[in-house]
Design an enzyme around this catalytic site. Structure first.
Site, mmCIF file in Angstrom:
data_model
loop_
_atom_site.group_PDB
_atom_site.id
_atom_site.type_symbol
_atom_site.label_atom_id
_atom_site.label_comp_id
_atom_site.label_asym_id
_atom_site.label_seq_id
_atom_site.Cartn_x
_atom_site.Cartn_y
_atom_site.Cartn_z
ATOM 1 N N GLU A 132 0.830 -1.208 0.000
ATOM 2 C CA GLU A 132 0.000 0.000 0.000
ATOM 3 C C GLU A 132 0.863 1.256 0.000
ATOM 4 O OE1 GLU A 132 -2.898 -0.502 -0.735
ATOM 5 O OE2 GLU A 132 -2.974 -2.634 -0.291
ATOM 6 N N HIS A 135 1.893 1.915 -3.515
ATOM 7 C CA HIS A 135 0.834 2.610 -4.268
ATOM 8 C C HIS A 135 0.887 4.113 -3.995
ATOM 9 C CE1 HIS A 135 -1.430 -0.358 -6.403
ATOM 10 N NE2 HIS A 135 -1.733 -1.078 -5.337
#
Length: 328
Positions: A132, A135
């Protein structure tokens, strides 16, 4: 072809499709109007999408006092990635999963399901969090906003261009061609948009391996996440399928193929790519492993107030069922 190059090629294809459809149906004027409306709509969604998505999934903010070890690990990996500490949120869902949102690294958030912390050892949780963070570092929210803007503009052109454009019927595309474009252009845009999303997942996997130094940890996590998706439903995701692409694995029960309409690559393909990367890194074991692979259940903080799920104060206390580990 690298993930960044693939994304660039797909974005160029989306832009070319927009120009072609605009010129065929809407003309230059209709093309610019559709692009402007789509960009304004998606800019508004991008600015407030993090809050909307977190509310959709009933995510609750947690601080360092709620899950100190999880907080310290996320903070350390964010520093490794060159990012500010993101806001952390907890979602009371038994399906193991996680997602990141936010318009930029300074306004980013990472949300994890309680099922992820209950089922996974530390090195696997680290892989998911690092994915994450990758990202966020890659600004994938911005990339997906641009693709959504172009896809929306193509859809608007295909619908309104056929109805209102091409008044010169002698030089127009004709009703049959116009109807085909109206039906197929949005479909083509959606396929390209999903392909970009899949490319960003591979790139985030690679970035996570660089952050943790342990591709095998994320590979194991992906397999565990896929198994958990087959066992536990995610009602909030099923009710809001438009948010499915945000999660590290597809949370929806019906999507199982790596076809044109999947926002995620097949988990087996991602695992194979990570294991190949681990071999190139010489095994790729980082500093986040725990002897014995203890689950992270004690990382789940008890929410304030009663009636907020199995981890509320009014429910059975986690410490009464299992020993406390390094995550509570």
């Amino acid at each position: 072809m690298s993930g960044y190059l693939r994304t660039t090629v797909l974005l160029a294809a989306m832009t070319a499709l927009f120009v072609a459809v605009g010129g065929l149906l809407g003309g230059r004027g209709g093309m610019m109007v559709a692009l402007g409306v789509a960009c304004v709509t998606n800019l508004f969604a991008w600015w407030g999408s993090d809050r909307m998505v977190l509310r959709m999934h009933n995510a609750q903010p947690i601080g360092p006092q709620d899950a100190p070890a999880l907080w310290r690990m996320t903070e350390a990996m964010a520093a490794r990635a060159g990012l500010p500490m993101p806001a952390l949120y907890l979602i009371h869902e038994r399906q193991p999963n996680a997602f990141a949102t936010g318009r930029n690294p300074q306004n980013a958030a990472v949300a994890v399901n309680t099922g992820l912390l209950e089922l996974m050892p530390e090195e696997e949780v680290a892989g998911v969090i690092a994915h994450e963070l990758a990202h966020i570092r890659n600004r994938d929210t911005l990339i997906m906003t641009v693709t959504a803007c172009l896809a929306g503009a193509i859809g608007m052109l295909a619908q309104f261009g056929f109805l209102f454009g091409g008044r010169d019927r002698e030089r127009g595309p004709g009703p049959v061609v116009g109807l085909l474009v109206m039906l197929l252009a949005p479909l083509g845009a959606a396929i390209v948009q999903m392909a970009i999303s899949r490319a960003r997942e591979y790139e985030a996997d690679r970035g996570a391996a660089e952050i943790t130094g342990n591709p095998a940890g994320l590979a194991n996590a992906l397999m565990r996440l896929e198994q958990g998706r087959g066992v536990f439903l995610n009602p909030a995701a099923e009710a809001n399928p438009a948010t499915a692409h945000l999660f590290i694995v597809n949370p929806l029960s019906g999507a199982r193929l790596d076809g044109l309409f999947s926002t995620h690559p097949r988990t087996e393909n991602r695992v194979a790519a990570l294991m190949e990367l681990a071999q190139r890194m010489g095994g790729g074991r980082g500093g986040w492993s725990v002897p014995g692979g203890a689950p992270m259940a004690s990382a789940v903080p008890r929410t304030r107030g009663a009636g907020q799920g199995p981890w509320s104060r009014g429910a059975a206390r986690p410490s009464a069922r299992r020993p406390r580990g390094p995550w509570g």
